[in-house]
Design a protein around this motif. Structure first.
Motif, PDB file in Angstrom:
ATOM      1  N   UNK A   1      36.064  43.938  33.986  1.00 13.72           N
ATOM      2  CA  UNK A   1      36.911  43.164  34.658  1.00 13.72           C
ATOM      3  C   UNK A   1      36.658  42.241  35.656  1.00 13.72           C
ATOM      4  N   UNK A   2      35.501  42.603  36.266  1.00 10.54           N
ATOM      5  CA  UNK A   2      34.965  41.471  37.443  1.00 10.54           C
ATOM      6  C   UNK A   2      34.286  40.432  36.692  1.00 10.54           C
TER       7      UNK A   2
ATOM      8  N   UNK B   1      37.166  38.167  35.384  1.00 11.53           N
ATOM      9  CA  UNK B   1      37.494  37.264  36.870  1.00 11.53           C
ATOM     10  C   UNK B   1      36.579  36.339  37.205  1.00 11.53           C
TER      11      UNK B   1
ATOM     12  N   UNK C   1      37.243  32.317  37.076  1.00  7.20           N
ATOM     13  CA  UNK C   1      37.213  31.614  38.380  1.00  7.20           C
ATOM     14  C   UNK C   1      36.134  30.394  38.148  1.00  7.20           C
TER      15      UNK C   1
ATOM     16  N   UNK D   1      33.844  40.408  46.623  1.00  9.60           N
ATOM     17  CA  UNK D   1      35.200  40.265  46.125  1.00  9.60           C
ATOM     18  C   UNK D   1      34.824  40.882  44.527  1.00  9.60           C
TER      19      UNK D   1
ATOM     20  N   UNK E   1      38.670  30.643  49.391  1.00  8.30           N
ATOM     21  CA  UNK E   1      39.595  31.280  48.516  1.00  8.30           C
ATOM     22  C   UNK E   1      39.668  30.311  47.426  1.00  8.30           C
ATOM     23  N   UNK E   2      40.307  30.968  46.222  1.00  7.07           N
ATOM     24  CA  UNK E   2      40.447  30.591  45.118  1.00  7.07           C
ATOM     25  C   UNK E   2      41.552  29.187  45.123  1.00  7.07           C
TER      26      UNK E   2
ATOM     27  N   UNK F   1      51.771  63.208  47.199  1.00  7.01           N
ATOM     28  CA  UNK F   1      50.869  63.536  46.299  1.00  7.01           C
ATOM     29  C   UNK F   1      49.686  64.047  47.223  1.00  7.01           C
TER      30      UNK F   1
ATOM     31  N   UNK G   1      46.414  42.944  35.254  1.00  6.50           N
ATOM     32  CA  UNK G   1      44.952  43.177  35.094  1.00  6.50           C
ATOM     33  C   UNK G   1      44.922  44.412  36.166  1.00  6.50           C
ATOM     34  N   UNK G   2      44.316  45.643  35.715  1.00  7.67           N
ATOM     35  CA  UNK G   2      44.374  46.588  36.672  1.00  7.67           C
ATOM     36  C   UNK G   2      42.954  46.742  37.101  1.00  7.67           C
ATOM     37  N   UNK G   3      42.472  46.828  38.006  1.00  2.00           N
ATOM     38  CA  UNK G   3      41.200  46.798  38.684  1.00  2.00           C
ATOM     39  C   UNK G   3      40.991  47.966  39.585  1.00  2.00           C
ATOM     40  N   UNK G   4      40.292  48.911  39.403  1.00  2.00           N
ATOM     41  CA  UNK G   4      39.752  49.956  40.515  1.00  2.00           C
ATOM     42  C   UNK G   4      38.759  49.278  41.433  1.00  2.00           C
ATOM     43  N   UNK G   5      39.148  48.848  42.492  1.00  2.00           N
ATOM     44  CA  UNK G   5      38.128  48.289  43.293  1.00  2.00           C
ATOM     45  C   UNK G   5      37.770  49.650  44.150  1.00  2.00           C
ATOM     46  N   UNK G   6      36.372  49.921  43.851  1.00  2.00           N
ATOM     47  CA  UNK G   6      35.936  51.004  44.348  1.00  2.00           C
ATOM     48  C   UNK G   6      35.790  52.258  43.563  1.00  2.00           C
TER      49      UNK G   6
ATOM     50  N   UNK H   1      46.830  43.030  39.455  1.00  2.00           N
ATOM     51  CA  UNK H   1      46.549  41.864  39.453  1.00  2.00           C
ATOM     52  C   UNK H   1      47.239  41.123  38.515  1.00  2.00           C
TER      53      UNK H   1
ATOM     54  N   UNK I   1      46.847  37.386  37.549  1.00  2.00           N
ATOM     55  CA  UNK I   1      45.844  36.522  37.872  1.00  2.00           C
ATOM     56  C   UNK I   1      45.169  36.880  39.102  1.00  2.00           C
ATOM     57  N   UNK I   2      45.096  36.167  40.001  1.00  2.00           N
ATOM     58  CA  UNK I   2      44.265  36.607  41.101  1.00  2.00           C
ATOM     59  C   UNK I   2      45.291  37.158  42.397  1.00  2.00           C
TER      60      UNK I   2
ATOM     61  N   UNK J   1      47.102  50.531  45.630  1.00  2.00           N
ATOM     62  CA  UNK J   1      47.229  52.047  45.884  1.00  2.00           C
ATOM     63  C   UNK J   1      45.577  52.288  46.672  1.00  2.00           C
ATOM     64  N   UNK J   2      45.910  52.742  47.690  1.00  2.14           N
ATOM     65  CA  UNK J   2      44.618  53.098  48.307  1.00  2.14           C
ATOM     66  C   UNK J   2      44.381  54.700  47.879  1.00  2.14           C
TER      67      UNK J   2
ATOM     68  N   UNK K   1      46.039  37.128  47.660  1.00  2.23           N
ATOM     69  CA  UNK K   1      44.821  37.062  46.695  1.00  2.23           C
ATOM     70  C   UNK K   1      43.996  38.100  46.757  1.00  2.23           C
ATOM     71  N   UNK K   2      43.206  38.291  45.589  1.00  3.59           N
ATOM     72  CA  UNK K   2      42.329  39.469  45.388  1.00  3.59           C
ATOM     73  C   UNK K   2      41.221  39.422  46.611  1.00  3.59           C
ATOM     74  N   UNK K   3      40.788  38.112  46.861  1.00  6.81           N
ATOM     75  CA  UNK K   3      39.632  37.976  47.879  1.00  6.81           C
ATOM     76  C   UNK K   3      40.235  38.303  49.337  1.00  6.81           C
ATOM     77  N   UNK K   4      41.689  38.051  49.467  1.00  9.09           N
ATOM     78  CA  UNK K   4      42.180  38.564  50.715  1.00  9.09           C
ATOM     79  C   UNK K   4      42.494  40.038  50.875  1.00  9.09           C
TER      80      UNK K   4
END
Lengths: 389, 191, 382, 254
Positions: free
Chosen positions: A154-155, A158, A162, A237, A315-316, B147, C21-26, C42, C44-45, C51-52, C362-365
């Motif tokens: 996915x990264x 993206x 971009x 990011x 930023x984008x 949860x 788009x579901x992304x697991x960041x971390x 997400x 788009x961006x 959810x933490x 945004x995802x960057x934010x």
């Protein structure tokens, strides 16, 4: 089969294939060293050349580092993720390197051994060199998206998305700022553009040329994914963007392709605005032209490294806004100003009017840039804070 | 230290609320918790708008022996009984008045631990109450998103309870002198 | 085109509907500051949902501390927020000192203030570095920050023997006195710090890219900040003048003249959080200068007994740690081990509002919002 | 959204100044070159340097004489096991937060350094893969027997056995201690000497007192015993020779 022609072609191409990859190796070292110094580190300083198999080595400030990096890259495992499109995963790095290498041919590098009447370098000196340059570098976009899509990550996706948005957007100001020079010279031929700037008539010394150069340079940064426009590979990011899933030699190819593209686009900037091979002493010693050309390319690369060491990335939406709302109108305006200024100046060569035209063109461009900036600017400014007890 | 908060008005307003002298805390019945909390937050005398710390305590049935000297100078042993219970402790401060803390407790049973969630009153309880639910197993009625938070979803048991027994050691690593090593030598640890 | 119209409609009905788009960041992501996960949806961006997910570094520090003596969990508090071991120590010592009456000597109090303000410098300066790194600045500000941090860590090493896991505070004072010449070296470092800060501010505070990236990003209103228990620089960036050093006056903070910077409370965005930290460092330097002038020689340990065995009591001690209010809640039952030991971790509770701040950005934010909260996973997960 | 303005150029000026400055201003360099010896080898043990060399290297290595790493056992001059200070009282074993110390007391007693015969550690193991260098064992030791070493080159291919330091690896002489932590060792030696002097003075006084009144002494002993009980469970009951109370207090303040 014309053996002489083949010989000439080899004489013209082999130096390109030798000079630029070795410059790439050197540049990675310089970049690491320069970034290190900017960040108050030492940088690579241990890797040297082993003198004997039993010990003793010549460590010239870590100059062996690129070789060590290269060897490491070659021996690393090639990992292709499960579910990736193996063919495109393989093709993408190759496709990113080929156009970058190809466009090097169109740079007006006048090697001393190619100065005869039968100047075979003319084989590459197409009349449409500038257009051809843009056409071929456009292929890079495809490679980047191919990599992003084929990785099944996915990264990566993206990053690929971009990259497409960014590269397509910045192509327009890039081309439009090059159009100014083409318009003035009246030719798309790189050699003729270089010829037109002989002496100190570099276009960067004209107000419209300066504006076009700045726009070109900014757009070039975005085209080659350099900081502050390195969004497709934004580490903080999206991990590494489109080459997240690349390792080993494939990654090295991407790396190489990126740097060669940097050289190519800097070479074009030098050709268009910085007088190509022009410089002190070229009348007496024509071979200095190559040296000057490469030196100017190196200076531009140095500025890119310097920018990378200083700036955070955009930023984008800001990136796209900057291309469409700022660079594009400015470069279109610049085309008109260039036309007017050129004709007005030519009509009044050497008079006070020409100076006035020169100054007013500069002022107009500056005012336009400021105005556009103000229009685009959100309420962004330093703030005041209060103190409590 | 910031000013201490008088607790008497709370007791007057809510007769159900008790004052525990030993620790200096308000004991709020679980049925009344939200009401008391909203009052504490909005009342002009208190304005406890900031809930700093939320945590649980698990008390087992215990006995304390205290040696006290009586009037004749002899030492006597008094046995205090501490009943089994669970508590949710809230440390409340006022950012507006810069006062605090007022400690508030919801007391519940160990068998069926249940308390009212104060997340609607103070957002800061959200993650902390989730943590209490995770580690102590206290059920919060009215929590928006209850949860597990620190342990993984499949985890069984509540590790912060005093009677929690560590399960089979799945993250075993041979350390040279350890009870785990003994277990290993006895052949209890399988990998 | 008219011929293709039916087809076009057919496609638009179902097939062209895009899914999120579901992304697991971390937990393995370069800028989650440890093993923290954000499950991001997400469009788009743009972040639609976030959810933490916590707990990757959970070691049940509280349970461990309940099974050992009071003193023995002091070194474990270092590992909570491993950037600021000194303030962690202080918070724990403060809570424990409420359980038993101990007179803390003058010199120890001064050294505590010095250590904790140095810690604040370390934390803020490197947080700003990390934050700008999240913005994509290739580590240049971070490495400048680390250069300065290194000097302060050298001081910590000279005083306590360790650079990060200092384990320096004791109930009733400090473990050992600082070596000879330490105060002079500290003064030198403190005197040079403003010069570095000037350079740092020049590099960062006016940079248009940083301004446009951080302003109006991750806004946090004053009301939400108070309700969600946000503390520390993040609260003050939302316009609340609340600093526990001023409110509680713990230690000897009432002797020092310093100001608490806070924003006007209009936005409370990443830029405010960044600037409040920059301004706070200047105030810490003021405190340090006064403390270094005021310190006198003397004992550094109060007459605490060898065995720390408080009577049945409860105590809640809190300090203004660089990340916010760090509190320790201790329930003593008359034995040498705490019956209940609870850490109120500032960065864990500050994460409550992460979701609120990130949605719609945004995802960057999302990355820089997380960076501006200033979390350390050792403390979040405990 | 703007790229025009002084901010970016100001920033670039700062980085340029740092770039140039890093060649001239030693202050600016964050990192220092690793301490290679002339023969191109890594130092075997940081504490193993001759004193002059260690002083030379103190600029380049991070190991200063303030740093603490893992504990070691002190012995005085002579055969290590004849002069070891540890009496296997096991306080450190109990107090160690990560529980990395393992002690087995000897069966017999042994006389060392002119003191009366005491137990010695038959086994004294520290698992440095678990140890977290917190120095609590040093603080609680009433006999000044355990102090912190500054060795840091402890890498080994054997993860479990190699990181287990046995008693004989841990035994280090007081001279070595003076070499790696000169200030701390001097202070500690001074304190021990002071205590010894105080103890002897006390002993003398006690003997005189003994002659005076045996009854009074018995009473005092009973009192001391009561005090010990008040001390609670921290009191080392296994300790063969309970150290004088003032020693313990000093150890705490140190």
């Amino acid at each position: 089969m014309n053996w002489e022609l083949i010989g000439d072609i080899l004489l013209a191409t082999v130096p390109l294939l030798v000079i630029f990859p070795s410059m790439f190796a050197l540049t990675t070292w310089v970049e690491r060293k320069a970034l290190a110094r900017i960040q108050n580190r030492i940088g690579p300083n241990k890797v040297g050349v082993p003198l004997t198999p039993y010990g003793g080595r010549l460590s010239l400030f870590g100059l062996g580092q690129p070789a060590a990096d290269g060897i490491k890259m070659l021996f690393k495992e090639n990992i292709v993720p499960t579910g990736a499109d193996r063919l495109f995963h393989l093709l993408a790095p190759i496709l990113s390197l080929i156009p970058a290498m190809l466009v090097l041919c169109f740079l007006p590098l006048e090697f001393p051994w190619l100065n005869g009447e039968q100047n075979s370098v003319k084989a590459f000196m197409l009349d449409g060199a500038v257009i051809f340059f843009f056409a071929i570098t456009g292929l890079n976009t495809l490679a980047v998206f191919m990599a992003g899509w084929a990785s099944r990550n996915k990264y990566s996706l993206l990053g690929g998305m971009r990259a497409i948005a960014q590269m397509v957007s910045y192509e327009i100001p890039l081309v439009l700022s090059a159009v100014v020079v083409v318009m003035i010279v009246g030719s798309l031929n790189a050699a003729e553009i270089a010829e037109a700037q002989a002496g100190w008539n570099w276009y960067v010394f004209q107000p419209w040329g300066l504006a076009a150069f700045v726009i070109f340079f900014i757009a070039a940064l975005a085209e080659t994914n350099r900081s502050p426009f390195d969004l497709p590979e934004a580490e903080s990011e999206i991990i590494a963007g489109y080459f997240t899933e690349y390792s080993g030699f494939k990654f090295a190819l991407f790396f190489l392709g990126e740097y060669i593209a940097m050289f190519a686009i800097s070479g074009l900037a030098v050709t268009l605005f910085l007088g190509a091979g022009g410089g002190p002493g070229v009348e007496a010693l024509p071979w200095l032209k190559v040296i000057w050309f490469l030196a100017k390319v190196c200076i531009l690369i140095g500025v890119m490294i310097w920018l990378r060491g200083t700036l955070p990335r955009l930023r984008v939406d800001q990136l796209m806004g900057f291309a469409w709302k700022f660079l594009l109108p400015l470069s279109i305006l610049n085309i008109f100003i260039a036309g007017f200024a050129w004709h007005a100046k030519n009509a009044n060569e050497g008079t006070a009017v020409s100076v006035i035209v020169w100054v007013s063109a500069l002022i107009t461009l500056y005012a336009a840039a400021k105005g556009l900036d103000r229009v685009n600017r959100a309420k962004v400014k330093p703030r005041a804070y209060q103190y409590g007890e | 230290m910031s000013e201490a908060i008088p607790h008497d008005p709370v007791l007057q307003q809510f007769p159900e609320v008790e004052w525990e002298e030993e620790f200096g805390t308000l004991i709020v019945p679980t049925t009344k918790a939200t009401e008391v909390a909203i009052w504490l937050r909005d009342d002009h005398a208190f304005r406890l708008d900031y809930c700093s710390n939320v945590t649980g305590i698990d008390y087992l049935n215990r006995e304390f022996k205290e040696k006290v000297k009586n009037e004749e100078g002899k030492t006597e042993t008094i046995i205090h009984k501490d009943p089994a219970r669970m508590e949710v402790v809230y440390h409340l401060y006022s950012m507006e008045k810069r006062t605090g803390p007022l400690v508030m407790k919801q007391r519940t049973t160990r068998e069926k631990p249940e308390a009212q969630s104060l997340t609607p009153v103070w957002r800061s309880c959200e993650l902390q109450e989730r943590e209490i639910y995770d580690l102590f197993g206290i059920n919060f009625t009215g929590h928006p998103d209850q949860r597990r938070i620190l342990m993984w979803d499949e985890f069984e048991g509540h590790p912060m309870r005093k009677d929690y027994v560590e399960p089979f050691d799945y993250e075993w690593e041979p350390t040279p002198h350890d009870e785990i090593l003994e277990k290993h030598q006895k052949g209890k640890v399988i990998f | 085109m008219t011929a293709a119209a039916p087809n076009y409609e057919l496609i638009q009905q179902d097939d062209l509907e895009t899914s999120l788009l579901e992304v697991s960041m971390g937990p393995h992501h370069p800028s989650t500051h440890g093993v923290f996960r954000m499950d991001v949806k997400l469009d788009g961006e743009t972040v639609v949902d976030l959810k933490p997910v916590f707990g990757y570094l959970h070691r049940n520090h509280e349970k461990l501390a309940e099974s050992m003596s009071y003193l023995a969990s002091m070194p474990f508090t270092d590992r909570l927020d491993y950037f600021n071991s000194m303030t962690n120590n202080w918070a724990y010592a403060l809570a424990a000192e409420q359980l038993i009456e101990i007179e803390i000597p003058e010199r120890a109090e001064y050294l505590r203030v010095i250590m904790s303000e140095l810690t604040r410098l370390v934390n803020h300066v490197s947080l700003v570095g990390f934050f700008v790194n999240d913005l994509g600045a290739l580590g240049t500000p971070l490495l400048y920050a680390f250069r300065e941090r290194e000097k302060i860590l050298d001081l910590f090493e000279q005083a306590s023997g360790a650079r990060m896991m200092c384990n320096y505070f004791r109930f009733g004072g400090l473990r050992c006195d600082v070596p000879e010449g330490w105060l002079d070296r500290t003064r030198e470092v403190v005197d040079r710090f403003p010069k570095f800060l000037d350079e740092y501010e020049k590099l960062l505070c006016e940079n248009e890219i940083i301004l446009s990236r951080t302003q109006d990003v991750g806004n946090l209103s004053k009301e939400l900040a108070i309700s969600a228990g946000i503390t520390g620089p993040m609260l003050r960036a939302s316009g609340v003048n609340y600093d526990i050093r001023k409110v509680d006056n713990y230690g000897i903070y009432d002797r020092f003249k310093f100001r608490v910077p806070y924003s006007k409370g209009e936005v409370g965005d990443c830029y405010d959080r960044f600037m409040v930290r920059m301004l706070e460092m200047r105030e810490s330097i003021e405190i340090l200068k006064q403390a270094l002038d005021g310190i006198e020689s003397g004992p550094i340990m109060g007459n605490a007994g060898k065995v720390f065995k408080p009577a049945k009591a409860e105590a809640y001690g809190r300090v203004e740690a660089p990340k916010g209010e760090l509190g320790f809640y201790l329930v003593a039952d008359g034995t040498t081990q705490p019956y209940r030991y609870r850490v109120r971790p500032p960065s864990f509770i500050n994460l409550t509002v992460l979701q609120d701040m990130c949605i719609g950005q945004q995802v960057a934010d999302a990355v820089i919002i997380l960076g501006s909260i200033d979390i350390v996973l050792g403390e979040v997960d405990r | 959204m703007s790229l025009l303005g002084g901010g970016i150029f100001k920033g670039m000026a700062v980085t340029l100044r740092n770039f140039v400055g890093s060649y001239f201003d030693k202050e600016r360099l964050t990192t220092k070159e690793y301490a290679w010896r002339n023969d191109d080898k890594l130092p075997e043990r940081a504490g193993d340097y001759p004193k002059e060399e260690a002083e030379q290297l103190s600029d380049t290595t991070t190991v200063t004489h303030y740093s603490r790493n893992f504990p070691m056992l002190l012995h005085d001059e002579g055969e290590p096991m004849d002069t070891v200070r540890c009496v296997a009282c096991q306080i450190c074993e109990r107090e160690c937060p990560p529980q990395c110390i393992y002690i087995e007391k000897s069966k017999d007693k042994k006389e060392r350094g002119g003191n009366k015969a005491q137990f010695y550690p038959a086994t004294f193991d520290i698992d440095v893969s678990v140890c977290m260098s917190c120095q609590i064992c040093v603080e609680v030791c009433p006999f000044d027997a355990i102090v912190m070493n500054s060795q840091f080159e402890l890498s080994t291919p054997d993860r479990f056995g190699g990181l287990l330091l046995r008693r004989d690896d841990l035994l280090k002489s007081n001279d070595y201690y003076h070499k790696i932590h000169p200030e701390e060792a001097a202070a500690r030696d001074k304190r021990i000497a002071d205590e010894k002097a105080a103890k002897e003075a006390k002993k003398k006084a006690a003997e005189e007192a003994k002659k005076k009144a045996a009854e009074a002494k018995a009473k005092a002993e009973a009192k001391a015993k009561a005090k010990e009980e008040m001390g609670g469970i921290e009191k080392p009951t296994e300790t063969p020779d309970t150290p004088p109370a003032d020693t313990k207090k000093e150890g705490n303040a140190e």
